[in-house]
Scaffold this motif. Structure first.
Motif, short mmCIF file in Angstrom:
data_model
loop_
_atom_site.label_atom_id
_atom_site.label_comp_id
_atom_site.label_asym_id
_atom_site.label_seq_id
_atom_site.Cartn_x
_atom_site.Cartn_y
_atom_site.Cartn_z
N TYR A 180 37.28 18.87 16.14
CA TYR A 180 36.36 18.46 15.25
C TYR A 180 35.54 19.87 14.82
CZ TYR A 180 31.81 16.59 13.33
OH TYR A 180 30.83 16.55 12.77
N VAL A 181 35.34 19.72 13.32
CA VAL A 181 34.67 20.94 12.86
C VAL A 181 33.55 20.26 11.85
CG1 VAL A 181 34.79 22.88 11.24
CG2 VAL A 181 36.46 22.54 12.76
N HIS A 182 32.29 20.55 12.22
CA HIS A 182 31.28 19.95 11.13
C HIS A 182 31.37 21.02 10.18
CE1 HIS A 182 26.52 19.61 10.71
NE2 HIS A 182 27.32 19.08 9.65
N CYS A 183 31.43 20.28 9.00
CA CYS A 183 31.53 20.89 7.50
C CYS A 183 30.44 22.22 7.39
CB CYS A 183 31.29 19.85 6.43
SG CYS A 183 31.29 20.54 4.64
N ASN A 184 30.90 23.27 7.34
CA ASN A 184 30.24 24.52 7.03
C ASN A 184 29.11 24.48 6.27
OD1 ASN A 184 30.73 26.46 9.63
ND2 ASN A 184 32.60 25.52 8.89
N SER A 185 29.66 23.88 4.85
CA SER A 185 28.90 23.92 3.79
C SER A 185 27.63 23.04 4.05
CB SER A 185 29.90 23.30 2.65
OG SER A 185 28.99 23.28 1.46
N HIS A 186 27.73 21.65 4.66
CA HIS A 186 26.74 21.09 5.08
C HIS A 186 25.77 21.56 5.95
CE1 HIS A 186 28.84 16.75 3.84
NE2 HIS A 186 28.57 17.86 3.17
N ARG A 187 26.60 22.47 7.02
CA ARG A 187 25.54 23.11 7.66
C ARG A 187 24.63 24.24 7.05
NH1 ARG A 187 28.70 25.44 13.01
NH2 ARG A 187 29.62 23.38 13.79
N LEU A 188 25.34 24.91 6.19
CA LEU A 188 24.46 25.83 5.46
C LEU A 188 23.05 25.06 4.57
CD1 LEU A 188 23.74 28.69 4.74
CD2 LEU A 188 25.43 28.66 2.89
N ASN A 189 23.60 24.04 4.07
CA ASN A 189 22.63 23.18 3.20
C ASN A 189 21.54 22.73 4.01
OD1 ASN A 189 22.38 21.78 0.43
ND2 ASN A 189 22.07 20.11 1.99
N LEU A 190 21.74 22.37 5.30
CA LEU A 190 20.80 22.10 6.22
C LEU A 190 19.99 23.08 6.68
CD1 LEU A 190 22.85 19.66 8.52
CD2 LEU A 190 21.21 18.72 6.94
N VAL A 191 20.61 24.34 6.62
CA VAL A 191 19.58 25.45 7.12
C VAL A 191 18.80 25.71 5.92
CG1 VAL A 191 19.69 28.15 7.25
CG2 VAL A 191 21.41 26.52 8.58
N LEU A 192 19.16 25.77 4.72
CA LEU A 192 18.32 26.12 3.49
C LEU A 192 17.53 25.08 3.09
CD1 LEU A 192 21.23 27.75 1.41
CD2 LEU A 192 19.53 28.88 2.88
N ALA A 193 17.87 23.87 3.35
CA ALA A 193 16.64 22.69 3.34
C ALA A 193 15.71 22.63 4.21
CB ALA A 193 17.58 21.31 3.16
N ALA A 194 16.25 23.04 5.41
CA ALA A 194 14.89 23.26 6.61
C ALA A 194 14.06 24.41 5.91
CB ALA A 194 15.45 23.46 7.73
N ALA A 195 14.43 25.43 5.30
CA ALA A 195 13.57 26.51 4.88
C ALA A 195 12.58 26.00 3.81
CB ALA A 195 14.31 27.65 4.49
N SER A 196 12.83 25.02 3.18
CA SER A 196 12.11 24.52 2.04
C SER A 196 11.18 23.67 2.40
CB SER A 196 13.26 23.75 0.95
OG SER A 196 13.60 22.67 1.67
N LYS A 197 11.00 23.28 3.71
CA LYS A 197 10.05 22.50 4.23
C LYS A 197 9.48 23.29 5.36
CE LYS A 197 13.03 18.17 3.10
NZ LYS A 197 13.57 17.00 3.53
N VAL A 198 9.45 24.18 5.56
CA VAL A 198 8.75 25.13 6.46
C VAL A 198 7.40 25.01 6.61
CG1 VAL A 198 8.67 27.54 5.29
CG2 VAL A 198 9.02 27.42 7.79
#
Length: 776
Positions: free
Chosen positions: A382-400
């Motif tokens: 199983y591979v968690h979609c890396n595009s989704h991963r990066l989106n979660l990373v950047l979305a977290a930064a927008s709510k820091v």
């Protein structure tokens, strides 16, 4: 010809009767010429006489003294008809009614009258007294008048007239005509050409994501829909197409929506056969499954599946379909995924992995979809979609922090303000006035689930900042109170150094993250490419963070230039009041608080929580390598410092049951290095596979193909849903899932759709009995 062919459906059960003479208007020579024209092929039905072609329905109790189909109505003129006593009055049939109602025929045996047309061509949906025999002589006139105008009689009359027209044409019965035409190659060819025109239009609309059907398709409609209008357009320049349509039977023109659905199904079926053929073209072709969930315009949950594999030295990610479901549990989704891929008849042992999003129902380690699917595909990872991963990373930064969240909220408020019709028109005018040589741009809305929208939102505001200020300044003096208040509030928010600093900072960061985001959405992305992209993004953020003095000064300089250009003086939103210290803290020293930190000087801007949060998220979300596949991929790349390290290859080799001998690895290593020294560059693992033939290095070739086939993103399934969204709009929300699936697959896999053979599609379509003969 169209009317003759259309009658064949009514003649399913012929009645065998002795040969009789025709009506006075018929020619006795017709039967003889018909017999001479009958085909001799044994597979075709034969009719010795025209009277063998009988009605659809014959009552078993019909009197024998009535006329046959080819005889005139039985209308005996008796001196005295039998009398019937009813309610004390004696009445009988009179021959005068023959003249008034020519369709009547009288049975001496039953002393009853019948309708000749309805007697021979009665439809099972109709039951009437003139089929059973009518004997109520008191009300016969009223009954005949009602029957003469009834739907039952009119249909039977049309069938009877059609039969007589066919019989008098000199070509024999309708069955003989159909058999004769079927043996005519040009007749069959014309049918196929007509169907190919229809197939062309259907596939054209499918590939262009445009609707086939119109809101109204009646003859008097001004717009009958793309399918019918395109056929008219073609007929305008090729009148033969229109002439062919007009001579075909009305129920066999192939222009109905049912025919469209069957052709779409046949084309989609052939497309899946092509994908299956690619998977089976070479033995032991590894594959991976990509799946995602989507709610369409009619609020129906769809599960889409794509398949990833290597074919002729190229990575392919093909959409194989989707299915509707109401069960969104892990078991329900797993069952639907298996249902979609069932027609491909895949070998479970060749599945190397899955790529899903990170939702708990998909990624759960105890009862997630990937856990349930591993029961069928034991070697899959199983591979968690890396595009989704990066989106979660950047979305977290927008709510820091609160001020960063406020910044993105302000961008969305600007977008909403500019969408007003009058304000938008004025916004376009200002752009043309201030930048006459530049194309007018639109602001974008920032959406959490799509990080590229945040990047676009920031870049557009940065480019159009002067135009935005000009429009807000005009609206702040408007007579409309609501517009005035909104404009003044937005001006207060964006005319600050804090806002401009964040605008420039995110603009710089997005230049790096955009490149990685787009790269992680590539269908040809493999493990090593994914790691290089993520590591490159980490390095860029780290350099920006560590080299803070230099980069901070650059950002601050650009911010000051914007402030000077637009004459902005405020550092932050005006502080309305100084907050009182709570009484319980009067004897304490307060160093900081959790309320908003206002910018009073440049040092207040020197905070790196955005970068720190992004780096932390990147390290936490892109660190797991449970099966050592990432390290193994690096060990297969000649430029890597760990190239040919057998220890790094052991973990994935054991998981997939591959045993690489020392001799095979040694020879492979020397060969690759020799080629690299000779000037050959290996930019990707696909080029390494080209230098690793399976007949020489069977195990290394298998491992390389597995590593390359392992999916890194689930973006292909999302692209399929994007296609679905373009097809099933709010105006087409009632479209059935089967039709939607066929249209979406044909559009998404346009490369294969363009290569489909129409003759093969027609062969699949013709597998069921068809009205028109399409093959000899």
């Amino acid at each position: 010809m169209s009317k003759q062919i259309s009658l064949i459906k009514y003649f399913k059960k012929p009645r065998i009767e002795p040969e009789t003479t025709l009506d006075d208007d018929d020619d006795d020579s017709t039967d003889k010429s018909t017999d001479d024209q009958q085909p001799t092929t044994s597979s075709l039905p034969s009719t010795s006489t025209s009277s063998q072609l009988g009605p659809v329905l014959q009552k078993s109790n019909s009197p024998s003294d009535l006329s046959t189909l080819d005889e005139p109505p039985a209308q005996p003129d008796l001196r005295e008809f039998p009398r019937t006593t009813k309610h004390g009055k004696s009445r009988n049939f009179a021959s005068k009614w023959y003249t008034k109602f020519p369709f009547l025929e009288y049975s001496i045996k039953n002393d009853a009258v019948y309708c000749k047309m309805c007697h021979h061509f009665n439809d099972t949906m109709f039951e009437g007294v003139f089929n059973e025999g009518y004997r109520d002589w008191k009300h016969i006139t009223q009954a005949c008048e009602r029957h003469q105008g009834s739907k039952q009689h009119l249909i039977a009359l049309e069938k009877y007239n059609g039969y007589r027209a066919c019989h008098k044409s000199g070509r024999g019965t309708v069955v003989n005509q159909m058999n004769h035409d079927a043996m005519n190659l040009s007749f069959v060819q014309r049918n196929r050409e007509h169907l190919k025109v229809i197939l062309d239009i259907v596939l054209f609309c499918a590939k262009q994501d445009i609707p086939l059907r119109g809101h109204r398709e009646s003859d008097d409609a001004l717009n009958q829909g793309n399918f019918l209008q395109l056929f008219k357009f073609i007929s305008k320049y090729d009148p033969e197409k229109k002439a062919r349509l007009e001579e075909m039977p009305k129920n066999g023109t192939l222009m109905s929506s049912d025919t469209q659905n069957e052709l779409l199904e046949a084309a989609a079926s052939l497309l899946l056969r092509k994908i299956k053929a690619e998977l089976n073209e070479t033995p032991d072709t590894y594959f991976a499954l990509i799946a995602d969930e989507y709610k369409d315009e009619s609020k129906q949950e769809l599960i889409a599946v794509c398949i990833r594999y290597v074919h002729q030295g190229m990575l392919k990610e093909r959409a194989v379909g989707f299915v509707a479901t109401v069960d969104m549990t892990a078991a329900g989704i797993s069952k639907k995924i298996l249902e979609v891929i069932e027609p491909l008849q895949l070998d479970p042992s060749l599945c190397v992995g899955f790529s899903f999003d990170g939702a708990s129902v998909m990624s759960g380690n105890k009862g997630g979809v990937h856990v349930l699917l591993k029961r069928t595909f034991p070697h899959a990872v199983y591979v968690h979609c890396n595009s989704h991963r990066l989106n979660l990373v950047l979305a977290a930064a927008s709510k820091v922090s609160s001020h960063v969240s406020t910044f993105f909220d302000t961008l969305n408020s600007l977008h909403t303000f500019m969408t007003g019709s009058i304000r938008h028109a004025r916004f376009m005018e200002i752009q043309n006035q201030l930048h006459p040589n530049r194309h007018c741009l639109e602001l974008e809305r920032s959406i959490d689930t799509r990080w590229s929208s945040k990047s676009g939102s920031v870049s557009k505001v940065l480019i159009l900042f002067d135009c935005i200020l000009e429009l807000l300044d005009e609206c702040s003096g408007s007579n409309h109170s609501q517009t005035k208040i909104e404009a003044q509030g937005l001006l207060q928010q964006i005319q600050t150094k804090r806002f401009l600093f964040l605008l420039v900072t995110f603009g710089k960061l997005f230049e790096c993250s955009d490149f990685a985001t787009k790269g992680l959405q590539s269908p040809t992305l493999c493990v090593l490419d994914c790691i290089l992209l993520v590591d490159g993004l980490k390095d860029a953020f780290t350099v920006f963070r560590d080299n803070s003095q230099c980069d901070f000064e650059k950002v601050l300089k650009l911010t000051d230039e914007l402030m000077s250009k637009h004459e902005i003086k405020n550092l932050d939103v005006t502080i309305s009041r100084q907050r009182k210290l709570p009484a319980r803290l009067c004897d304490s020293v307060v160093v900081s608080n959790i309320s908003r930190n206002y910018v009073r000087n440049d040092d207040d801007l020197r905070r790196f929580e955005i970068l720190d949060r992004q780096l932390t998220e990147l390290r936490s979300r892109f660190h797991d390598d449970q099966y050592g596949i990432v390290k193994a991929a690096a060990a297969c790349q000649p430029q890597s410092g760990t190239f040919a390290d057998k220890g790094l290859l052991e973990s994935p080799s054991q998981h997939y049951g591959i045993k690489i001998e020392n001799a095979e690895l040694t020879v492979f290593t020397h060969q690759i290095r020799r080629k690299a020294e000779g000037g050959q560059t290996f930019q990707s693992l696909m080029e390494v596979i080209d230098s690793c033939p399976s007949d020489i290095f069977p195990n290394m070739n298998k491992l390389l193909r597995i590593i390359i086939t392992l999916p890194m993103t689930s973006c292909s399934a999302e692209r399929l849903f994007s296609t679905t969204g373009r097809i099933k709009t709010s105006f087409r929300s009632s479209m059935a899932t089967a039709r939607l699936k066929h249209l979406a697959i044909l559009s998404h896999e346009r490369e294969i759709t363009e290569s489909l053979d129409y003759d093969e599609i027609i062969a699949i379509y013709n597998a069921k009995p068809r009205r028109l003969r399409l093959v000899l």
